[in-house]
Design a protein around this motif. Sequence first.
Motif, PDB file in Angstrom:
ATOM      1  N   ALA A 913      -6.076  -1.143  11.520  1.00 50.74           N
ATOM      2  CA  ALA A 913      -4.769  -3.134  10.613  1.00 50.74           C
ATOM      3  C   ALA A 913      -4.379  -2.845   9.592  1.00 50.74           C
ATOM      4  O   ALA A 913      -3.405  -3.096   9.353  1.00 50.74           O
ATOM      5  CB  ALA A 913      -6.150  -3.632  10.639  1.00 50.74           C
ATOM      6  N   VAL A 914      -5.121  -2.301   8.190  1.00 50.55           N
ATOM      7  CA  VAL A 914      -4.798  -1.692   7.340  1.00 50.55           C
ATOM      8  C   VAL A 914      -2.919  -1.122   7.274  1.00 50.55           C
ATOM      9  O   VAL A 914      -2.111  -1.002   6.861  1.00 50.55           O
ATOM     10  CB  VAL A 914      -5.005  -0.713   6.005  1.00 50.55           C
ATOM     11  CG1 VAL A 914      -5.521   0.586   6.556  1.00 50.55           C
ATOM     12  CG2 VAL A 914      -4.751  -1.416   4.887  1.00 50.55           C
ATOM     13  N   ALA A 915      -3.268   0.059   8.469  1.00 47.25           N
ATOM     14  CA  ALA A 915      -2.042   1.076   8.147  1.00 47.25           C
ATOM     15  C   ALA A 915      -0.708   0.134   9.554  1.00 47.25           C
ATOM     16  O   ALA A 915       0.441   0.400   8.870  1.00 47.25           O
ATOM     17  CB  ALA A 915      -2.588   2.190   9.677  1.00 47.25           C
ATOM     18  N   GLU A 916      -1.494  -0.995   9.794  1.00 44.54           N
ATOM     19  CA  GLU A 916      -0.469  -1.509  10.675  1.00 44.54           C
ATOM     20  C   GLU A 916       0.170  -2.762   9.915  1.00 44.54           C
ATOM     21  O   GLU A 916       1.242  -2.771   9.834  1.00 44.54           O
ATOM     22  CB  GLU A 916      -0.926  -2.092  11.764  1.00 44.54           C
ATOM     23  CG  GLU A 916      -1.301  -1.554  13.146  1.00 44.54           C
ATOM     24  CD  GLU A 916      -2.399  -2.024  13.970  1.00 44.54           C
ATOM     25  OE1 GLU A 916      -1.797  -1.602  15.110  1.00 44.54           O
ATOM     26  OE2 GLU A 916      -2.779  -3.130  14.096  1.00 44.54           O
ATOM     27  N   ALA A 926      -4.199   1.522  -1.641  1.00 44.65           N
ATOM     28  CA  ALA A 926      -5.522   2.094  -1.815  1.00 44.65           C
ATOM     29  C   ALA A 926      -6.333   0.710  -1.884  1.00 44.65           C
ATOM     30  O   ALA A 926      -6.388  -0.049  -2.450  1.00 44.65           O
ATOM     31  CB  ALA A 926      -4.588   1.736  -3.369  1.00 44.65           C
ATOM     32  N   LEU A 927      -7.460   1.331  -1.048  1.00 44.40           N
ATOM     33  CA  LEU A 927      -8.504   0.570  -0.916  1.00 44.40           C
ATOM     34  C   LEU A 927     -10.043   1.105  -1.025  1.00 44.40           C
ATOM     35  O   LEU A 927      -9.430   2.204  -0.781  1.00 44.40           O
ATOM     36  CB  LEU A 927      -8.561   0.038   0.794  1.00 44.40           C
ATOM     37  CG  LEU A 927      -7.419  -0.653   1.373  1.00 44.40           C
ATOM     38  CD1 LEU A 927      -8.315  -1.254   3.072  1.00 44.40           C
ATOM     39  CD2 LEU A 927      -6.963  -1.635   0.353  1.00 44.40           C
ATOM     40  N   VAL A 976      -1.841  -3.328  -2.482  1.00 40.90           N
ATOM     41  CA  VAL A 976      -0.835  -2.534  -1.922  1.00 40.90           C
ATOM     42  C   VAL A 976      -0.390  -2.299  -3.293  1.00 40.90           C
ATOM     43  O   VAL A 976       0.205  -2.583  -4.475  1.00 40.90           O
ATOM     44  CB  VAL A 976      -0.073  -4.211  -1.266  1.00 40.90           C
ATOM     45  CG1 VAL A 976       1.504  -2.951  -0.894  1.00 40.90           C
ATOM     46  CG2 VAL A 976      -0.591  -4.782  -0.522  1.00 40.90           C
ATOM     47  N   THR A 977       0.206  -0.656  -2.277  1.00 36.63           N
ATOM     48  CA  THR A 977       0.966   0.280  -3.903  1.00 36.63           C
ATOM     49  C   THR A 977       2.707   0.096  -2.945  1.00 36.63           C
ATOM     50  O   THR A 977       3.052   0.106  -2.130  1.00 36.63           O
ATOM     51  CB  THR A 977       0.583   1.110  -3.503  1.00 36.63           C
ATOM     52  OG1 THR A 977       0.065   2.282  -2.561  1.00 36.63           O
ATOM     53  CG2 THR A 977      -1.189   1.203  -3.771  1.00 36.63           C
ATOM     54  N   LEU A 982      -1.722   5.603   2.736  1.00 38.95           N
ATOM     55  CA  LEU A 982      -2.599   4.536   2.541  1.00 38.95           C
ATOM     56  C   LEU A 982      -4.065   5.536   2.222  1.00 38.95           C
ATOM     57  O   LEU A 982      -3.947   7.120   1.832  1.00 38.95           O
ATOM     58  CB  LEU A 982      -3.242   4.764   3.952  1.00 38.95           C
ATOM     59  CG  LEU A 982      -4.377   3.909   4.522  1.00 38.95           C
ATOM     60  CD1 LEU A 982      -4.026   2.106   4.025  1.00 38.95           C
ATOM     61  CD2 LEU A 982      -4.212   3.368   6.251  1.00 38.95           C
ATOM     62  N   LYS A 983      -4.493   4.801   1.184  1.00 40.32           N
ATOM     63  CA  LYS A 983      -5.524   5.431   0.547  1.00 40.32           C
ATOM     64  C   LYS A 983      -6.728   5.368   0.766  1.00 40.32           C
ATOM     65  O   LYS A 983      -7.211   3.894   0.262  1.00 40.32           O
ATOM     66  CB  LYS A 983      -5.777   5.986  -0.963  1.00 40.32           C
ATOM     67  CG  LYS A 983      -4.043   7.005  -1.832  1.00 40.32           C
ATOM     68  CD  LYS A 983      -4.669   7.083  -3.205  1.00 40.32           C
ATOM     69  CE  LYS A 983      -2.890   7.817  -3.037  1.00 40.32           C
ATOM     70  NZ  LYS A 983      -3.460   8.659  -4.750  1.00 40.32           N
ATOM     71  N   ILE A 984      -7.974   5.841   1.122  1.00 40.59           N
ATOM     72  CA  ILE A 984      -9.228   4.250   1.333  1.00 40.59           C
ATOM     73  C   ILE A 984     -10.340   5.515   0.562  1.00 40.59           C
ATOM     74  O   ILE A 984     -10.636   6.570   0.831  1.00 40.59           O
ATOM     75  CB  ILE A 984      -9.406   4.423   3.072  1.00 40.59           C
ATOM     76  CG1 ILE A 984      -8.626   3.177   3.227  1.00 40.59           C
ATOM     77  CG2 ILE A 984     -10.576   3.463   2.975  1.00 40.59           C
ATOM     78  CD1 ILE A 984      -8.685   3.442   4.335  1.00 40.59           C
ATOM     79  N   THR A 985     -11.211   4.971   0.290  1.00 41.04           N
ATOM     80  CA  THR A 985     -12.177   5.858  -0.739  1.00 41.04           C
ATOM     81  C   THR A 985     -13.957   5.138  -0.013  1.00 41.04           C
ATOM     82  O   THR A 985     -13.295   3.569   0.181  1.00 41.04           O
ATOM     83  CB  THR A 985     -12.210   5.980  -1.912  1.00 41.04           C
ATOM     84  OG1 THR A 985     -12.133   4.931  -2.587  1.00 41.04           O
ATOM     85  CG2 THR A 985     -11.040   6.507  -1.981  1.00 41.04           C
TER      86      THR A 985
END
Length: 1009
Positions: A913-916, A926-927, A976-977, A982-985
């Motif tokens: 979803a976040v990619a879309e 960045a999440l 949002v950046t 797309l950075k997910i940690t």
Amino acid sequence: MTHTITHIQLFLQPRIRDVEGEKVADSAAKYLGIPTGRVKRSKIFSVVYDLPAQQIRDFANLCLKDAVINEVKINEFYHDPGCGAFITVAKLPGVTDDEGTSAQKSLADFLNVSLDTNTQHIYTKEVFLIEQPLNRDQLRAIAENLLGNKLIHHFDYGVFADDSSGAAARRAFEYVPEVLMKAHNEVETVNIFVRDSELLELSKTKVLSLNLEEMKAIQAYFRDPAVQAKRKAAGLSELPTDCELEVLAQTWSEHCKHKEFSAVIRYENAETGETKEIDSLFKTYIRNATETVRQHLEARGNRWLVKVFSDNAGVVRINDQSLFVWKVETHNSPSAIDPYGGAITGIVGNNRDPLGTGVGGARLLFNTNVLCFGSPFYDKPLLTGQLHPKRIFDGVRKGIEDGGNKSGIPTVNGAIVFDDRYAGKPLVYCGTGGVMPAAYNGRNSWEKPIDAGDRIVMAGGRVGKDGIHGATFSSAEIDEHSPQSAVQIGSPITQKLMSDFLERACRAGLVKCSTDNGAGGLSSSIGELAQISGGAIINLERVPLKYAGLRPWEIFVSESQERMTLVVEPAQQDALFKMAREMEVELSDIGEFTANGLLDVRYDDRHVACLDLEFLHEGVPRKYLEARWEKPALREPQLPETLDYNDLLVRLLGSLNICSRENVIRQYDHEVKGKTVIKPLMGAKGVAPQDAAVMRLGFDSYEGIAISNGILPRYGDLDAYQMSAGSFDEAVRQIISVGGRLPNIAENTNLFWTVNDNFCVPDSVYDAANNPDGKVKLAKLVQMCEALRDMATFFDIPLTSGKDSMKNDFKADGQKISVPPTILYSMVAKIEDVRQTVTSEFKADGDAVYLLGATYDELGGSEFYRLFGELGANVPVVRKDAAKALYLKVMEANQAHLIESSHDLSDGGLAVAVAECAFGGDFGAALDLAPLCQSLSVPAALFSESHSRFLVSVRPERQAEFEAHFGGMATRLGRVTLETNLKITNGNEPLVNLPVETLLKAWKNGLTR
């Protein structure tokens, strides 16, 4: 009478790229392993009119030819000396040639003369010149697998080196289909006073698709002394005529009578010990649910539910002046035999349902299409009669394009589901919504009044052999012997003329009511309308035919397309026929309605059929079926100890059920009519997928509708109830996501919602030898219906129309391919102001990103597990109370303009979803999933497909207000950046770090790898 035949060939100028030829060459190499070299495509119009040579030249050069790209030859044929072989593709005799028919109308307009445009006089064929001198087997393989279908197309092919005189090529290029049928107006009687085994054989050989009990009921009817006396008085044999048997088979078909949904079912749940008897799935769950919802609505003064289940489409009230009319059908069986013809017929056929609801004449607003196929990369051996899923996919896509675009109706919403269990029989769902005035000249538009003496008028196309046994064929499994005559070819341009005419005629008060000629043709449409008046007399000799030679019963049951049956008061007939001539629509007066209780069919004053309406519609024996639920043995998958989440997300985005459908969407016109507000793909780059379509209803206000669909067949392998409930919730939350509001949350509002439920299941009738798991399949159907009732009554969303398709199996070579039990919920809701809707793509740098709703360890049936070839056990569960509480909060937030973007979570979960959301513009995100990973594993946090969730973005200055509004329902994940990664940690643990462009590339290439 013999006419001069002139052949006009259009071919591309040398400087023009031949894209269609390139597609053929590419497909031949990719799917058949045949190297063709260059392929050049051209078109031949064979004109069977006696016209002066100059008129033919002018028609060719000024009407058919595109001066920018085409060159023309007349009675001589273009041949590239660099090509070694050819293939020509034409329609078989009697198959509708829509392009030729359109050319005829163009010729009449161009010459400004009156020509017979109702009978085919211009025929088209395609010519493919192939560089390599392929052998005949290779040419036949290309023709039958890529260029056409041998059930409806005539192929010629050859090698130029083997044809030094050019005679064979010339014969192929000059081919004109000619129907050669001996006139046969006789009416035959059929001996049904035979043994049971012979009755069953009779049903099979005549494609009646009736079981022994049903055949014996017909036998008993014709043995009844009272019936025999009436037949003798009418000059009929005591034996049924061929027409009577065909009419009974059509009317009693599963397609028309929904016998399994009307059956008495003994249901046992082996897991809980529950047993119960269900007296009709339809009445118990579907009709009962809607009546319960009606009571809930009317108790609060919400009276927008107008008409359900009793007409071609459901009807709800938009406002005091207009109604919304909405229907979704399936066209599965025809699409398995001829994908193009099945799909185009499905879309134009479904368009006639809203068009023929009530009085008729609804203005069609949009189309939807939901499609289920086997993998386009299917590599198992094909069974006899089975088409490759890629071939079905391509044909269906093209049929939808032609059926929708040429009808001038936007295709605004849909879905494509891939599962190899659809490789035998695809599912092709076609939806149509329209707007109808609430009244015509003081009469309620949704009613169907018919009186004895009203005339029966057929409008639109002519009748041919195409479409015979369509209803009975659709009620049976497909095998290698499925009938060629069941294939129909739609003509959207012919239907567009008819729909424009009907809209105008209804508004002028010239039509009393109408219905479409769908499954069963005249037999179905008149047989059903005759119930209102109490009878009908039909004169088949008055029915216009495509060609001579049809038997009376064939005329009556043929499903040839683009036809409507109109009920006309005698006093209005002359004005109606005058309007039809002006608008180039063919009308035929073929009989009258009566009140004597009989369906009386005649040909030249001879009785062809004479059946009691009560027996015809109520005489079918009920089925008594058994269902037994046994929970499948499930296990949690064993995953690798270490997981590369970058790789997994790339693979998920490129997987068949998640990847972009842009290469399909762009073939459809979703802008025609200029009312589409939220389109399938949006954002600055025009690629961000949206949750629901939104359209304006008209240009005089900002009232609109949201259109969504929910379909999750993979969950049915775990839990059919949750599969159905989840599909319903998916359709609801998509509408909430774009700014919709739930119904019945306030008194005296006009916020209508309307749902079509479409069930497509395999054979669910238990048979120890042929269908040993039938009880489990039927139990799944029961559970799907239970979820439907529970969800509809909880959310107060009425089921206004729908359809069931019950025999979705393919049998050949001793094997059977059965579809997974599948339900589609197609949903439409009123939007008060389309300017206040929300789209999915991120809007601005620095916006905060939140997850709304709770995530659970629910990876069962997920696309994540599918990457590992696993099913899992923990199916996503719909928690209705929590879902509704969240949806009410989202509605309030949207009214306060707190939400900048919103995307529902479904296939692939949060990570997808976040990619879309990032695909729509030049943004990344960045999440940090630490808040989720306190109670969930990383895979569950990233990929769980738990229902009733949204990913939203919020402006920084509104965060405090947003968080106060949602409280614990909202989890802040990040922002949002401008950095387009797309950075997910998970706290300090990196999980995903990829350029959005890398993810977008994977997403876009899933169907083209």
